[in-house]
Design a protein around this motif. Structure first.
Motif, PDB file in Angstrom:
ATOM      1  N   GLN A 135       0.773  -1.108   0.083  1.00  0.00           N
ATOM      2  CA  GLN A 135      -0.230   0.110   0.168  1.00  0.00           C
ATOM      3  C   GLN A 135       1.058   1.300   0.096  1.00  0.00           C
ATOM      4  OE1 GLN A 135      -3.275   0.112  -0.334  1.00  0.00           O
ATOM      5  NE2 GLN A 135      -3.435   2.364  -0.118  1.00  0.00           N
ATOM      6  N   VAL A 136       0.564   2.203  -1.025  1.00  0.00           N
ATOM      7  CA  VAL A 136       1.531   3.363  -1.003  1.00  0.00           C
ATOM      8  C   VAL A 136       0.916   4.470  -0.016  1.00  0.00           C
ATOM      9  CG1 VAL A 136       1.980   5.248  -2.523  1.00  0.00           C
ATOM     10  CG2 VAL A 136       2.172   2.992  -3.412  1.00  0.00           C
ATOM     11  N   HIS A 137       1.746   4.963   0.597  1.00  0.00           N
ATOM     12  CA  HIS A 137       1.302   5.995   1.652  1.00  0.00           C
ATOM     13  C   HIS A 137       1.555   7.425   1.105  1.00  0.00           C
ATOM     14  CE1 HIS A 137       0.245   7.465   5.568  1.00  0.00           C
ATOM     15  NE2 HIS A 137       1.312   7.927   5.921  1.00  0.00           N
ATOM     16  N   LEU A 138       0.537   8.192   0.854  1.00  0.00           N
ATOM     17  CA  LEU A 138       0.645   9.547   0.602  1.00  0.00           C
ATOM     18  C   LEU A 138       0.471  10.430   2.068  1.00  0.00           C
ATOM     19  CD1 LEU A 138      -1.885   9.772  -2.555  1.00  0.00           C
ATOM     20  CD2 LEU A 138       0.939   9.160  -2.452  1.00  0.00           C
ATOM     21  N   VAL A 139       1.185  11.338   2.093  1.00  0.00           N
ATOM     22  CA  VAL A 139       1.115  12.247   3.243  1.00  0.00           C
ATOM     23  C   VAL A 139       0.797  13.680   2.757  1.00  0.00           C
ATOM     24  CG1 VAL A 139       2.662  13.109   5.233  1.00  0.00           C
ATOM     25  CG2 VAL A 139       3.228  11.028   4.286  1.00  0.00           C
ATOM     26  N   ASN A 140      -0.450  14.034   3.043  1.00  0.00           N
ATOM     27  CA  ASN A 140      -0.915  15.309   2.853  1.00  0.00           C
ATOM     28  C   ASN A 140      -1.059  16.125   3.934  1.00  0.00           C
ATOM     29  OD1 ASN A 140      -2.793  17.168   1.351  1.00  0.00           O
ATOM     30  ND2 ASN A 140      -4.535  16.173   1.996  1.00  0.00           N
ATOM     31  N   SER A 141      -0.455  17.374   3.697  1.00  0.00           N
ATOM     32  CA  SER A 141      -0.447  18.456   4.909  1.00  0.00           C
ATOM     33  C   SER A 141      -0.786  19.955   4.380  1.00  0.00           C
ATOM     34  CB  SER A 141       1.052  18.214   5.625  1.00  0.00           C
ATOM     35  OG  SER A 141       1.812  18.695   4.634  1.00  0.00           O
ATOM     36  N   GLY A 142      -0.839  20.905   5.246  1.00  0.00           N
ATOM     37  CA  GLY A 142      -0.833  22.138   4.953  1.00  0.00           C
ATOM     38  C   GLY A 142      -2.109  22.899   5.088  1.00  0.00           C
ATOM     39  N   GLY A 143      -3.213  22.352   5.394  1.00  0.00           N
ATOM     40  CA  GLY A 143      -4.371  22.848   5.632  1.00  0.00           C
ATOM     41  C   GLY A 143      -4.569  24.023   6.696  1.00  0.00           C
ATOM     42  N   GLY A 144      -5.500  24.717   6.912  1.00  0.00           N
ATOM     43  CA  GLY A 144      -5.620  25.569   7.940  1.00  0.00           C
ATOM     44  C   GLY A 144      -6.783  26.434   8.069  1.00  0.00           C
ATOM     45  N   ALA A 145      -6.931  27.214   8.637  1.00  0.00           N
ATOM     46  CA  ALA A 145      -7.874  28.283   8.754  1.00  0.00           C
ATOM     47  C   ALA A 145      -7.733  29.619   8.450  1.00  0.00           C
ATOM     48  CB  ALA A 145      -8.519  28.370  10.185  1.00  0.00           C
ATOM     49  N   VAL A 146      -8.252  30.325   7.434  1.00  0.00           N
ATOM     50  CA  VAL A 146      -7.696  31.544   6.891  1.00  0.00           C
ATOM     51  C   VAL A 146      -8.868  32.526   6.597  1.00  0.00           C
ATOM     52  CG1 VAL A 146      -5.652  30.412   5.945  1.00  0.00           C
ATOM     53  CG2 VAL A 146      -7.450  30.900   4.547  1.00  0.00           C
ATOM     54  N   GLN A 147      -8.636  33.606   6.222  1.00  0.00           N
ATOM     55  CA  GLN A 147      -9.681  34.504   6.243  1.00  0.00           C
ATOM     56  C   GLN A 147      -9.653  34.710   4.336  1.00  0.00           C
ATOM     57  OE1 GLN A 147     -11.478  36.822   7.829  1.00  0.00           O
ATOM     58  NE2 GLN A 147     -10.462  35.734   9.678  1.00  0.00           N
ATOM     59  N   ALA A 148     -10.918  35.227   3.794  1.00  0.00           N
ATOM     60  CA  ALA A 148     -11.103  35.240   2.361  1.00  0.00           C
ATOM     61  C   ALA A 148      -9.820  36.166   1.868  1.00  0.00           C
ATOM     62  CB  ALA A 148     -12.464  35.792   2.237  1.00  0.00           C
ATOM     63  N   GLY A 149      -9.431  35.616   0.612  1.00  0.00           N
ATOM     64  CA  GLY A 149      -8.125  36.590   0.222  1.00  0.00           C
ATOM     65  C   GLY A 149      -6.775  35.803   0.398  1.00  0.00           C
ATOM     66  N   ASP A 150      -6.821  35.264   1.286  1.00  0.00           N
ATOM     67  CA  ASP A 150      -5.733  34.760   1.875  1.00  0.00           C
ATOM     68  C   ASP A 150      -5.046  33.589   0.904  1.00  0.00           C
ATOM     69  OD1 ASP A 150      -5.874  35.024   5.663  1.00  0.00           O
ATOM     70  OD2 ASP A 150      -5.187  36.510   3.966  1.00  0.00           O
ATOM     71  N   SER A 151      -3.837  32.966   1.219  1.00  0.00           N
ATOM     72  CA  SER A 151      -3.351  31.974   0.607  1.00  0.00           C
ATOM     73  C   SER A 151      -2.966  30.754   1.685  1.00  0.00           C
ATOM     74  CB  SER A 151      -2.106  32.356  -0.011  1.00  0.00           C
ATOM     75  OG  SER A 151      -2.300  33.210  -0.947  1.00  0.00           O
ATOM     76  N   LEU A 152      -2.937  29.730   1.006  1.00  0.00           N
ATOM     77  CA  LEU A 152      -2.456  28.356   1.699  1.00  0.00           C
ATOM     78  C   LEU A 152      -1.742  27.489   0.576  1.00  0.00           C
ATOM     79  CD1 LEU A 152      -5.298  27.180   4.028  1.00  0.00           C
ATOM     80  CD2 LEU A 152      -3.171  27.928   4.795  1.00  0.00           C
ATOM     81  N   ARG A 153      -0.773  26.693   1.120  1.00  0.00           N
ATOM     82  CA  ARG A 153      -0.276  25.626   0.248  1.00  0.00           C
ATOM     83  C   ARG A 153      -0.314  24.493   0.884  1.00  0.00           C
ATOM     84  NH1 ARG A 153       6.221  25.456  -1.615  1.00  0.00           N
ATOM     85  NH2 ARG A 153       6.549  24.692   0.481  1.00  0.00           N
TER      86      ARG A 153
END
Length: 123
Positions: free
Chosen positions: A1-19
Motif C-alpha cells: 500500500q502506497v502512503h501519501l502524506v498530505n499536509s498544509g491545511g488551516g483556517a484563513v480569511q477570504a483572500g488569503d493563501s495556503l499551500r
C-alpha cells in the motif's frame, strides 16, 4: 500500500493563501499523476487539480482556475497545491490522490489517496 502524506491545511480569511503538500514514495511520484480533490460537508467529492507524472501538464477545475497552481518537485517527491485568493466556497477537506493519468484523477478514479487536510476560509 502506497502512503501519501498530505499536509498544509488551516483556517484563513477570504483572500488569503495556503499551500498544500503531498509527498509520495519516489517510485510512485515519478510514474504517477498526482492531484487533489475536496469534499465539503454534505456535498460530493469535487475534483480540484491534477498534474501528470512529469509535471509538464496540469488540469484544474473551473472553480479554481487562475487561483490555484499545482506543481511537482521531483527532487523532494512532493506535489504542491498553491491556493491563492481563497474564497469561503473553497472550504472543504482536501485529499491528495495518485493515479496513472490526470484523467483518472479528474473523474474520480484514485489508485491511492491520502488522509484529508481541512481548509476553512472565513469571509
Amino acid at each position: 500500500q502506497v502512503h501519501l502524506v498530505n499536509s498544509g491545511g488551516g483556517a484563513v480569511q477570504a483572500g488569503d493563501s495556503l499551500r498544500l503538500s503531498c509527498s509520495a514514495p519516489e517510485s510512485t511520484f515519478r510514474s504517477y499523476a498526482m492531484g487533489w480533490f475536496r469534499q465539503a460537508p454534505g456535498r460530493e467529492a469535487e475534483f480540484v487539480a491534477a498534474i501528470n507524472y512529469s509535471g509538464g501538464s496540469t488540469d484544474y477545475a473551473d472553480s479554481v482556475k487562475g487561483r490555484f497552481t499545482l506543481s511537482k518537485d521531483q527532487a523532494k517527491s512532493t506535489a504542491y497545491l498553491q491556493m491563492d485568493s481563497l474564497k469561503p466556497e473553497d472550504t472543504a477537506d482536501y485529499y491528495c490522490a495518485a493515479s496513472p493519468t490526470v484523467v483518472q484523477i479528474k473523474y474520480g478514479t484514485y489508485e491511492y489517496k491520502s488522509q484529508g487536510t481541512q481548509v476553512t476560509v472565513s469571509s
